[in-house]
Scaffold this active site. Sequence first.
Site, PDB file in Angstrom:
ATOM      1  N   HIS A  88      -4.706  -3.563   6.581  1.00  9.13           N
ATOM      2  CA  HIS A  88      -4.379  -3.646   5.022  1.00  9.13           C
ATOM      3  C   HIS A  88      -5.790  -4.305   4.476  1.00  9.13           C
ATOM      4  O   HIS A  88      -6.072  -5.415   4.165  1.00  9.13           O
ATOM      5  CB  HIS A  88      -3.469  -4.806   4.929  1.00  9.13           C
ATOM      6  N   ASP A 120       0.907  -1.259   0.047  1.00  7.52           N
ATOM      7  CA  ASP A 120      -0.127   0.120  -0.113  1.00  7.52           C
ATOM      8  C   ASP A 120       0.885   1.357  -0.183  1.00  7.52           C
ATOM      9  O   ASP A 120       0.821   2.201  -0.762  1.00  7.52           O
ATOM     10  CB  ASP A 120      -0.807  -0.058   1.081  1.00  7.52           C
TER      11      ASP A 120
HETATM   12  P1  NAI Z   1      -2.096 -18.092  -4.439  1.00  8.06           P
HETATM   13  O1  NAI Z   1      -3.557 -18.888  -4.312  1.00  8.06           O
HETATM   14  O2  NAI Z   1      -1.729 -18.073  -5.484  1.00  8.06           O
HETATM   15  O3  NAI Z   1      -1.441 -18.934  -3.365  1.00  8.06           O
HETATM   16  C1  NAI Z   1      -1.529 -19.348  -2.209  1.00  8.06           C
HETATM   17  C2  NAI Z   1      -0.671 -20.655  -1.899  1.00  8.06           C
HETATM   18  O4  NAI Z   1      -1.031 -20.976  -0.351  1.00  8.06           O
HETATM   19  C3  NAI Z   1      -1.323 -21.975  -2.674  1.00  8.06           C
HETATM   20  O5  NAI Z   1      -0.259 -22.406  -3.250  1.00  8.06           O
HETATM   21  C4  NAI Z   1      -2.033 -22.597  -1.199  1.00  8.06           C
HETATM   22  O6  NAI Z   1      -1.796 -24.002  -1.755  1.00  8.06           O
HETATM   23  C5  NAI Z   1      -1.103 -22.253  -0.303  1.00  8.06           C
HETATM   24  N1  NAI Z   1      -1.549 -22.382   0.920  1.00  8.06           N
HETATM   25  C6  NAI Z   1      -2.850 -22.681   1.439  1.00  8.06           C
HETATM   26  N2  NAI Z   1      -2.788 -22.802   2.723  1.00  8.06           N
HETATM   27  C7  NAI Z   1      -1.795 -23.291   3.186  1.00  8.06           C
HETATM   28  C8  NAI Z   1      -1.383 -23.388   4.205  1.00  8.06           C
HETATM   29  N3  NAI Z   1      -2.013 -23.943   5.202  1.00  8.06           N
HETATM   30  N4  NAI Z   1       0.226 -23.586   4.585  1.00  8.06           N
HETATM   31  C9  NAI Z   1       0.677 -23.584   3.465  1.00  8.06           C
HETATM   32  N5  NAI Z   1       0.523 -23.057   2.196  1.00  8.06           N
HETATM   33  C10 NAI Z   1      -0.798 -22.744   2.051  1.00  8.06           C
HETATM   34  O7  NAI Z   1      -2.126 -17.082  -3.611  1.00  8.06           O
HETATM   35  P2  NAI Z   1      -1.085 -15.553  -4.021  1.00  8.06           P
HETATM   36  O8  NAI Z   1      -1.618 -14.710  -4.895  1.00  8.06           O
HETATM   37  O9  NAI Z   1       0.065 -16.152  -3.784  1.00  8.06           O
HETATM   38  O10 NAI Z   1      -1.703 -14.694  -2.603  1.00  8.06           O
HETATM   39  C11 NAI Z   1      -1.455 -14.969  -1.101  1.00  8.06           C
HETATM   40  C12 NAI Z   1      -2.031 -14.349  -0.031  1.00  8.06           C
HETATM   41  O11 NAI Z   1      -1.349 -13.151  -0.034  1.00  8.06           O
HETATM   42  C13 NAI Z   1      -3.548 -14.222  -0.303  1.00  8.06           C
HETATM   43  O12 NAI Z   1      -4.068 -14.297   1.003  1.00  8.06           O
HETATM   44  C14 NAI Z   1      -3.877 -12.845  -0.818  1.00  8.06           C
HETATM   45  O13 NAI Z   1      -4.747 -12.071  -0.391  1.00  8.06           O
HETATM   46  C15 NAI Z   1      -2.545 -12.047   0.180  1.00  8.06           C
HETATM   47  N6  NAI Z   1      -1.992 -10.663  -0.691  1.00  8.06           N
HETATM   48  C16 NAI Z   1      -1.500  -9.996   0.438  1.00  8.06           C
HETATM   49  C17 NAI Z   1      -1.205  -8.668  -0.215  1.00  8.06           C
HETATM   50  C18 NAI Z   1      -0.864  -7.723   1.103  1.00  8.06           C
HETATM   51  O14 NAI Z   1      -0.408  -6.607   0.554  1.00  8.06           O
HETATM   52  N7  NAI Z   1      -0.751  -7.793   2.321  1.00  8.06           N
HETATM   53  C19 NAI Z   1      -1.076  -8.369  -1.324  1.00  8.06           C
HETATM   54  C20 NAI Z   1      -1.177  -9.364  -2.094  1.00  8.06           C
HETATM   55  C21 NAI Z   1      -1.789 -10.549  -1.815  1.00  8.06           C
END
Ligand code: NAI
Length: 328
Positions: A187, A159
Amino acid sequence: MARSVNVTVTGAAGQIGYALLFRIASGQLLGQDTKVRLRLLEIPQAVKAAEGTAMELEDCAFPLLEGIDITDDAKTAFDGVNVALLVGARPRTKGMERGDLLEANGGIFKPQGEAINAGAADDVRVLVVGNPANTNALIAQQHAPDVPAERFTAMTRLDENRAYSQLANKLRVPVTEIKRLVIWGNHSATQYPDLSHAVVGDRPALELVDDQEWVENTFIPTVAKRGAAIIEARGASSAASAANAAINHIHDWVNGTAEGQWASMAVPSDGSYGVPEGLISSFPVVCKDGKYEIVQGLTVNEFSRAKIAATVAELEEERDAVRKLGLI
Ligand code: NAI
């Protein structure tokens, strides 16, 4: 001799993981004097994909990468961890209420907090990226009573970076000219990107902008809703920019913020600026000698006060909801 650090990344097979791991292994997280051992935590169904990413990491022959372990067991993943990047989370799916979302993530962040408590190194630093990041960080922290509470943080650096670019575009100045822009609170769409302390060179940013209407009706909503705009354009959520922000957050925490510069980090409140103690809320911080401190003594005008109160109220609601669910 280069020191060696254990870095655990959860959700390693996800899209942020793919954008993050290569940068960590190349030395951008901790610096070129630090070797890295990577631990990748995934759910069982995604371990094979994580193995594929690990093969690619090997194929880069990074000089600083000492090894890669892949596991679906949190205890193994966090044993001896120095830097924990909690990226994997349960996304909100159609029809899911907020309570369901918090509960599903509690099922992830509670055991991860317990595993960090059981096995992490004394100097562990935790960054939660997976949403709802602030409250997920609170859940993990509450299940790690032996780890100093301030080691649990959540990410608002994306952000902040978004806000820097929006202001730089508006004023047609390089981002490097701008300092002390702050993100307060959660966030989420209630976050408050605050220009009132920002300077461009040695001039107040608000004086140069000279357009409160732009600040309130363009700048703040553009930053706060940028995530949704990226999804709309890309058909997928921010990944490379989120990974970049995670690198920035940990790099500053470990190596210090630049002289005269602040960073925005969601950290446990010490009661500063009226934010209830213990809430993991974004503040301006200065990092030095591997520690962060909330910047004190800022004048908060009436507009900012109301904005901060609104985003903090949302954090309190989330905290109360996870309390009701027995997650903390
Ligand atoms: P994605 O869906 O591509 O990957 C998430 C991964 O986490 C998947 O491979 C899944 O198998 C794995 N996963 C789920 N449960 C798990 C567990 N218990 N232990 C280990 N791995 C597990 O999602 P992406 O795009 O990589 O985003 C990840 C997170 O980051 C989302 O929650 C998204 O909302 C968040 N995010 C946060 C931002 C921030 O600024 N704080 C910015 C962008 C995304």
